[in-house]
Motif scaffolding. Sequence first.
Motif, mmCIF file in Angstrom:
data_model
loop_
_atom_site.group_PDB
_atom_site.id
_atom_site.type_symbol
_atom_site.label_atom_id
_atom_site.label_comp_id
_atom_site.label_asym_id
_atom_site.label_seq_id
_atom_site.Cartn_x
_atom_site.Cartn_y
_atom_site.Cartn_z
ATOM 1 N N VAL A 88 8.056 -3.172 -1.456
ATOM 2 C CA VAL A 88 6.988 -4.227 -1.684
ATOM 3 C C VAL A 88 7.579 -5.536 -0.983
ATOM 4 N N GLU A 104 -1.301 -5.069 -2.190
ATOM 5 C CA GLU A 104 -0.372 -6.372 -1.513
ATOM 6 C C GLU A 104 -1.004 -6.953 -0.440
ATOM 7 N N TRP A 151 -2.147 -11.024 -0.628
ATOM 8 C CA TRP A 151 -1.910 -12.125 0.062
ATOM 9 C C TRP A 151 -2.806 -12.581 1.066
ATOM 10 N N PHE A 179 5.615 -7.352 1.955
ATOM 11 C CA PHE A 179 5.459 -9.007 1.910
ATOM 12 C C PHE A 179 6.116 -9.689 3.147
ATOM 13 N N ILE A 220 -0.117 0.485 -3.233
ATOM 14 C CA ILE A 220 0.667 -0.683 -3.110
ATOM 15 C C ILE A 220 0.445 -1.302 -1.969
#
Length: 207
Positions: free
Chosen positions: A9, A160, A164, A13, A156
Amino acid sequence: MWLALSTLVFIHFCALITPGPDFFVVTQTAISRSRTQAMCVVLGITVAVLLWAFFALIGLNIIFEKFVWLKQIMMVLGGLYLCWLGFQMLKSAFSKQKVSTEILNIELPQSHVRFFIKGLFTNLSNPKAVIYFGSVFSMFLANPQLDHLHAVMWVIIGIETLLWFSFVVFVFSLPSFKIAYQNAAKWIDGVSGGIFTAFGAYLIANK
């Protein structure tokens, strides 16, 4: 297991927030078009990310190792697309006149599908995506602790990415950014076009 997922994660990111073609096309769309159209771009990017993740799951890094020419072709095609996108922005910058937002919206294409495709192709041609999913993301797939969580990792990555860029759209579509764009539309499009063209040229030169 949880540490490995948390690391994934975090790494993803960091990859998302690093400025690149995806970020620039989302912000440029958010400040110059509607929030809905910008979200269509985000959806296109998210679908492309899910495609890259799927390819990684079925052995993208192995394919690139065995067929180096395939990776080179993808890099060249991606570079050409980014150059074309940059050219369109530069052309818009040089031909842009000072007009009201209403007139601007009438003159520009409004098809949501076109914005979705724009986001999709921008990410698919993104050199960051090729490198990231062909190497970094593939490292997590080699982790024995995550063998039974590949589907979870895939979800995931998609969530994500969507969260974002949705946040980016929300921020850059605020009225203050809209006003700033109207005052500096030519320069914003010109800089964005230059960045995209530079990305594309670099990608072709370093295939």
